[in-house]
Design a protein around this motif. Structure first.
Motif, short mmCIF file in Angstrom:
data_model
loop_
_atom_site.label_atom_id
_atom_site.label_comp_id
_atom_site.label_asym_id
_atom_site.label_seq_id
_atom_site.Cartn_x
_atom_site.Cartn_y
_atom_site.Cartn_z
N ALA A 164 54.08 24.54 36.96
CA ALA A 164 52.92 25.06 37.69
C ALA A 164 53.33 25.30 39.13
N VAL A 165 53.29 26.55 39.55
CA VAL A 165 53.69 26.89 40.91
C VAL A 165 52.45 27.31 41.69
N PRO A 166 52.12 26.61 42.75
CA PRO A 166 50.91 26.95 43.50
C PRO A 166 51.13 28.18 44.37
N LEU A 167 50.06 28.92 44.62
CA LEU A 167 50.14 30.01 45.58
C LEU A 167 50.24 29.44 46.99
N ASN A 168 50.71 30.27 47.90
CA ASN A 168 50.66 29.86 49.30
C ASN A 168 49.26 30.04 49.84
N GLU A 169 48.96 29.28 50.89
CA GLU A 169 47.61 29.33 51.43
C GLU A 169 47.26 30.74 51.92
N ASN A 170 48.24 31.46 52.42
CA ASN A 170 47.94 32.80 52.95
C ASN A 170 47.68 33.82 51.85
N GLU A 171 47.86 33.44 50.61
CA GLU A 171 47.54 34.36 49.51
C GLU A 171 46.12 34.17 49.02
N LEU A 172 45.41 33.22 49.61
CA LEU A 172 44.05 32.96 49.17
C LEU A 172 43.09 33.87 49.93
N PRO A 173 41.94 34.19 49.40
CA PRO A 173 41.49 33.76 48.08
C PRO A 173 42.17 34.52 46.95
N LEU A 174 42.37 33.85 45.86
CA LEU A 174 42.76 34.54 44.65
C LEU A 174 41.45 34.99 44.01
N GLU A 175 41.16 36.28 44.15
CA GLU A 175 39.82 36.73 43.73
C GLU A 175 39.68 36.84 42.23
N LEU A 176 38.49 36.54 41.81
CA LEU A 176 38.14 36.64 40.40
C LEU A 176 38.14 38.12 40.04
N PRO A 177 38.95 38.54 39.09
CA PRO A 177 39.00 39.96 38.76
C PRO A 177 37.78 40.38 37.96
N PHE A 178 37.53 41.66 38.00
CA PHE A 178 36.43 42.20 37.22
C PHE A 178 36.83 42.25 35.75
N VAL A 179 35.93 41.89 34.86
CA VAL A 179 36.25 42.02 33.43
C VAL A 179 35.19 42.87 32.75
N GLU A 180 35.58 43.42 31.63
CA GLU A 180 34.65 44.22 30.83
C GLU A 180 33.89 43.33 29.86
N LYS A 181 34.63 42.40 29.29
CA LYS A 181 34.03 41.53 28.27
C LYS A 181 34.17 40.09 28.71
N TYR A 182 33.22 39.28 28.30
CA TYR A 182 33.23 37.89 28.73
C TYR A 182 33.64 36.95 27.59
N GLY A 183 34.10 37.55 26.49
CA GLY A 183 34.51 36.75 25.34
C GLY A 183 35.81 36.02 25.63
N PRO A 184 36.15 35.06 24.79
CA PRO A 184 37.34 34.24 25.02
C PRO A 184 38.63 35.02 24.83
N GLY A 185 39.68 34.51 25.43
CA GLY A 185 41.00 35.10 25.25
C GLY A 185 41.68 34.51 24.03
N PRO A 186 42.94 34.88 23.80
CA PRO A 186 43.66 34.37 22.63
C PRO A 186 43.86 32.85 22.71
N GLU A 187 43.88 32.20 21.57
CA GLU A 187 44.13 30.75 21.49
C GLU A 187 43.13 29.94 22.31
N GLY A 188 41.92 30.46 22.44
CA GLY A 188 40.90 29.69 23.14
C GLY A 188 41.04 29.71 24.65
N GLU A 189 41.93 30.54 25.18
CA GLU A 189 42.01 30.63 26.63
C GLU A 189 40.75 31.30 27.17
N GLY A 190 40.59 31.25 28.49
CA GLY A 190 39.41 31.84 29.09
C GLY A 190 39.47 33.36 29.05
N PRO A 191 38.36 34.03 29.38
CA PRO A 191 38.30 35.49 29.37
C PRO A 191 39.36 36.13 30.26
#
Length: 1077
Positions: free
Chosen positions: A631-658
């Motif tokens: 797990a590699v963290p982002l640098n503080e100057n890369e924040l915010p990591l914005e929530l991207p726009f999605v078309e569908k809100y259903g789950p991803g593969p293997e139960g991952e999030g959308p």
RNA sequence: GCCCAUGUGGCGGAAUUGGUAGACGCAGCAGACUCAAAAUCUGCCGUUCGCAAGGGCGUGAAGGUUCGAUUCCUUUCGUGGGCACCA
């Protein structure tokens, strides 16, 4: 203006306040030096689609009153409001309707703010925060990185930068590895070690997994082992998850409770949640499973230590020739199979030669000469017995003389011992696996009748015997299908399964069956318990259900009907603990356990590390990139990591999030990745395809764990909150909210605060100085009774004469309990032709108190009430209902009384016919007395959050001033200042009417002058034998002799005395007189 | 099962450290004003015996401590809330 036109007044003042920024709060600056500060905080709401109901504002009104009060008292008051706007409901709504959560959230916040505005709160909206705004969650992500980049130092008991730990590893190593070893580890190996110490860490944990929906479900969404929607099966699945290491702070969270003003019950809830307990962890060795029949009898039993066997073999043969008389006597009675069990003579076990051995029962008999009285020899004997015990044998010793003189008794004892030790088949050798149990009651060790493992325990499959395997498998399948909530809910149901394996009690070698059962939880202690049925009710129920024999170690304290968890019994059947009081035996047992090296004293916490990731969309994305499992963290100057726009809100593969569905977001280009990381990865290590963003998001409590800090400095783009702002505003002085957050939110925010304090980001380590819990406002539902199969509705008391269906009816069309039948017909088209069976010409509804909810038609919209009566009336009525902290059902019908009070107040200033009647006359003593009595009462009630009694004091005051026909500015002006926290609009209006400028909030709070309250005489209650008979007015300074004289002269007292002399007269100055006959 | 809270009129509730139980408000009853209604004002309003004066009983129940208990102690019953069956 002569009439109390609250609509006009309230609207005008709200506009003025807004325009003139009356509620703007400033941080101190060089030009504007600091006033004393005061921070009043409400738990910010989740902006649900349903809007506010009358339950929400209760706490907000209380905090608003308190804020205004403190401001009048000269404090710079911070009283902000914002929205906890990430969360599941918006996402569910998005799945159903396709509307983006950001859109619905925005809309809901608009509704909430409009509703809140109608109540006239003094929030500084310029400080509003929303957890779902990127400008806010930038800092939530930043603080997550602080947690990720910190560890808990067990020496200093505080969080420290992980770089300190890395330096230590590089230079000193630890007891597990040397510095050289560390430096030789691969990057990945190093990161895995560090991950075990980070305060925010990633690990594997179980989640509710629904295969059919391809998604992870919350406990809420699982009912009876299937998904709430669709009814698909749900099982436990291990997934990579983020956690916060809150357990590291368990002790400090406990200690911190000592210095905050929370209610005792609230502290108790937190203590229970943390659940510190002290006890012991100890080891039960497994006894090898029975060999298949036949085989065991053919193979010679080898119990000796292999290395010493050749020597000991000869020694033992030699020994057999020089037997004592006692040994011979005994052998005559034990030899062969005389006691239905094979006895062996001069048998070698490990390094010891034992006089007589029953190997099946693992019982050893030693016959000693008198030299065993020697102290040194005894201690040798004891340690030898203890060792043999530990490896599963029980040793009994007899004296030569005992055997020679009373052989029968000795034989009887041996027989008894053979019987109580269940037949124990022995395979080859001893030892093997051990089961670690945690117990708070090591004193009950001799009462252990079975062990229970959690079904998830790692040893289960290993120890299960072939005969039991099928049953155990079935049971495991059953358990997997059950949610945590069900395992908790169905307490009464006893389930479990025998594994076929046995362990032995380390103290007496007794053979103990090993079971698995869902009542034992994998996550607590060691996931295994020693069951003591006579002392623990669950163990007792289990033993009873599965017909496991129960050992009584507490004599009469155990009645055979139920377990007794006492610590006051004297132990019996308990070996070396016999005769000891249980509470004393706990320590003794632990010492013994440690001495024998089979376990240790252990402090345990019930609290577990907090799961910090959700396989959802509408939350803060983790500022983390996975590179080859690191797990590699982002640098503080890369924040915010914005929530991207999605078309569908259903789950991803293997139960991952959308988020996992958005490839271009998940896959990070190698160049971008290298540019951003603190890890100096080289090109050779690169596996481009494995550089992916974390796809889960943070849970609801991430943003709410620190929001109180952001209000102090809400617009800061450089840091989450400038240190000068947090030093000035410091702790929240009063925090108001419901008990539903007693453990979750309050513990998390306390932990974050402690971490930030440890890292020197803020200067205090408890966020909330004082906590006030508002009670829940319950709904008061109304019912109508429809006669089955008709459109007739029968009134409440006649309903038993018919077959009826109970139907919720909207509380808003019921006056008290009487239904407005016309409104009812209009309420729903299906009732347009409803007919009614009335009683006394009325339709009376049924009443029940339940949760306030739209589906029960028992919600009341505050806006409806502010429109009808005004915000001031609404505020005072909510307070008048009862103590803020008490739960109570909502009932609108009393609101008229409060409204009448405000109109009566108005009439102290204006007369319908004459117009203005207030004047500048000098106040009389009687009027000043009313005023100062009120000042005293309101001031102390407000300080104590006793708002209901304050409202009644206002009513009394206005009633009395009206009786005195007091219309004097001198009195009324101060009364308004007392009132403004409660009823800000009318107070501001009348204050201006008296000729003032600006805002009444800048006036100063009236000062109590005791001189107006001094009384010269007191109406003393006179009791005879404690029963009130009369009152007599006496001088307040009168002393006992004088009082006695006056009292005894009183006609009524004389009547009760019937000529007798009183035994004594009790006089409490300023209180009462009691004449005892 | 465990933990916490709570029990006072028809209703919401009040009662400093044990010291006049039922403040204040709602509902109800009676009266004043009004053609009437609304608004407002006045009086009554725990229960029971009594014409009255004045008594009896009353803070979920039963005991106890005390001159005196809604308040403190013991036992017990009911209601509401929380929980992760916590060894």
């Amino acid at each position: 203006m002569m009439e109390y036109d609250f609509r006009k007044i309230e609207e005008r003042w709200r506009e003025q306040w807004k325009e003139k920024k009356v509620y703007k709060v400033n941080n101190p600056t060089a030009e504007q030096p600091a006033k004393p500060k005061f921070y009043v905080l409400d738990m910010f709401p989740y902006p649900s689609g349903a809007g506010l109901h009358v339950g929400h504002p209760l706490g907000y009104i209380a905090s608003d009153i308190y804020s205004r009060f403190k401001r009048l008292k000269g404090f710079n008051v911070l009283h902000p409001m914002g929205f906890d706007s990430f969360g599941l409901p918006a996402e569910q709504y998005a799945i159903e309707t396709g509307q983006h959560p950001a859109t619905t959230t925005e809309k809901n916040i608009g509704t909430f703010k409009a509703q809140l505005d109608k109540i006239g709160f003094c929030y500084d909206w310029e400080r509003e925060v929303r957890t779902s705004d990127a400008s806010y969650y930038k800092w939530t992500q930043c603080l997550f990185l602080q947690l990720f980049n910190s560890y808990f130092c067990n020496t200093q008991k505080k969080a420290r930068p992980i770089s300190d730990l890395i330096r230590k590893y590089e230079t000193q190593g630890t007891k597990h590895f040397t510095a050289a070893q560390w430096n030789g580890y691969t990057k990945k190996e190093q990161q895995e070690i560090l991950m075990k110490r980070r305060l925010a860490f990633s690990s594997y944990g179980e989640v509710n997994w629904c295969e059919a929906l391809g998604t992870v479900l919350a406990n809420d969404e699982v009912v009876n082992g299937v998904s709430e929607r669709g009814g698909h099966p749900v099982i436990k699945k291990k997934m990579r998850q983020w956690y916060l290491r809150i357990t590291a702070y368990a002790d400090r969270l406990l200690e911190g409770l000592e210095k905050v003003a929370f209610s005792e019950s609230m502290k108790e809830m937190q203590r229970n949640w943390i659940g510190k307990s002290e006890g012991a962890e100890l080891e039960f060795r497994l006894t090898p499973n029975p060999s298949p029949a036949g085989e065991g009898s053919k193979t010679p039993i080898q119990t000796a230590n292999k290395d010493s066997w050749p020597i000991l073999k000869d020694l033992s043969r030699e020994n057999r020739k020089s037997n004592t008389l006692a040994e011979d006597i005994l052998w005559q009675r034990l030899g062969g199979n005389q006691l239905d069990s094979k006895a062996r003579r001069r048998h070698v076990i490990e390094n010891f030669i034992i006089d007589f051995a029953f190997l099946n029962e693992r019982l050893l008999i030693e016959v000693d000469g008198d030299y065993h009285n020697d102290e040194e020899q005894q201690s040798y004997d004891d340690s030898r017995s203890a060792y043999l015990n530990q490896i599963g044998y029980k040793v009994i010793r007899f004296r030569n003389r005992e055997v020679e003189e009373d052989t029968d008794t000795v034989i009887a004892k041996i027989k008894e011992e053979l019987k109580t030790r269940a037949s124990l088949s022995l395979g080859r050798g001893v030892g093997g696996e051990a089961i670690n149990v945690y117990t708070t009651r090591p004193d009950t060790i001799f009462g252990v009748d079975f062990l229970v493992l959690a079904p998830e325990h790692e040893l289960v499959s290993k120890i299960t015997t072939d005969d039991q395997r099928a049953k155990v498998e079935d049971y495991l399948t059953y358990v997997k299908s059950r949610s945590d909530r069900e395992r908790m809910a169905e307490v009464k149901q006893i389930t479990g399964c025998f594994t076929g394996a046995y362990a032995m009690n380390p103290f007496d070698g007794k053979q103990i069956p090993i079971w698995i059962a869902e009542y034992v939880l994998a996550g607590y202690g060691t996931g295994a318990i020693m069951a003591v049925p006579c002392g623990d009710q669950r163990d007792f129920a289990f033993a009873n259900h599965f017909k496991i024999p129960i050992t009584n170690i507490i004599g009469d304290f155990y009645n055979g009907e139920e377990a007794n968890p006492t610590k006051d019994a004297t132990l019996q059947n308990s070996g070396f603990l016999n005769g000891m009081l249980m509470k004393d035996a706990i320590g003794v047992a632990i010492s013994k356990i440690e001495e024998l090296g089979i376990g240790k004293r252990k402090v345990n916490y019930r609290m577990r590390d907090a799961g910090f990731s959700r396989q959802r969309y509408w939350g803060e994305p983790f500022p983390v990139i996975w590179e080859d499992g690191i797990a590699v963290p982002l640098n503080e100057n890369e924040l915010p990591l914005e929530l991207p726009f999605v078309e569908k809100y259903g789950p991803g593969p293997e139960g991952e999030g959308p988020l996992a569905n958005i490839e271009e977001w998940v896959n990070v280009s190698w160049e971008d990745f290298l540019r951003s990381t603190w890890v100096d990865l080289t090109e050779e290590n690169a596996h481009l395809e494995s550089v992916k963003r974390e796809t889960s998001t943070m849970p609801g409590y991430a943003g709410s764990s620190w929001y109180f800090l952001r209000y102090m400095d809400p617009k800061n783009n450089e840091t989450f909150c400038d240190r000068s702002a947090s030093d000035y505003w410091n702790q929240v002085d009063v925090y108001i909210g419901g008990t539903e957050h007693a453990v979750g939110h309050l513990l998390y925010s306390r932990m974050w605060t402690k971490v930030m304090y440890d890292l020197n980001l803020i200067g205090f380590d408890e966020p909330f100085k004082r906590l006030v819990n508002q009670g829940m406002i319950q709904g008061s539902s109304r019912f109508v009774y429809r006669v089955a199969g008709t459109n007739k509705f029968v009134s409440y008391s006649l309903k038993n004469n018919y077959e009826v269906n109970d139907l919720h009816v909207d509380v808003n069309i019921v006056d008290g309990i009487e239904l407005n039948v016309d409104s009812f017909r209009q309420w729903k088209s299906e009732y347009a032709n409803a007919e009614f069976i009335l009683e006394d010409g009325k339709y009376i509804c049924g009443v029940e108190t339940e949760k306030m909810s739209k589906r029960y038609f028992n919600t009341v919209d505050p806006v409806m009430l502010t429109d009808k009566y005004g915000a001031d009336t609404f505020r005072m009525y909510e307070m008048f209902l009862g103590p803020v902290e008490q739960s109570k059902p909502w009932d609108t019908k009393g609101i008229e009384g409060v409204h009448r009070f405000l109109r009566k107040l108005w009439r102290l200033f204006f007369d319908e016919l004459k117009g203005k009647i207030w004047n500048n006359d000098k106040a009389t003593d009687a009027e000043l007395k009313v005023l100062h009595k009120t000042i005293k009462k309101i001031e102390s009630d407000t300080e104590n959050f006793s708002f209901n009694t304050a409202v009644s004091a206002f009513m009394i005051s206005v009633n009395e001033l009206a009786d005195l026909k007091c219309h004097k500015k001198e009195i009324l002006e101060q009364l308004l200042t007392l009132l403004v926290p409660y009823a800000p609009h009318i107070a501001e209006e009348l204050w201006h009417e008296l000729g003032n400028e600006g805002t009444i909030l800048d006036a100063s709070y009236p000062v109590l002058e005791e001189k107006y309250l001094v009384e010269t005489s007191k109406e003393y209650p006179i009791s005879i034998n404690g029963k009130l008979r009369t009152t007599i007015s006496m001088d307040v300074n009168a002393l006992q002799p004088e009082v006695e004289k006056i009292v005894l002269e009183n006609d009524i007292v004389q009547k009760w005395l019937e000529g007798n002399r009183p035994k004594k007269i009790i006089f409490v100055k300023g209180k009462m007189v009691n004449v005892v006959l």
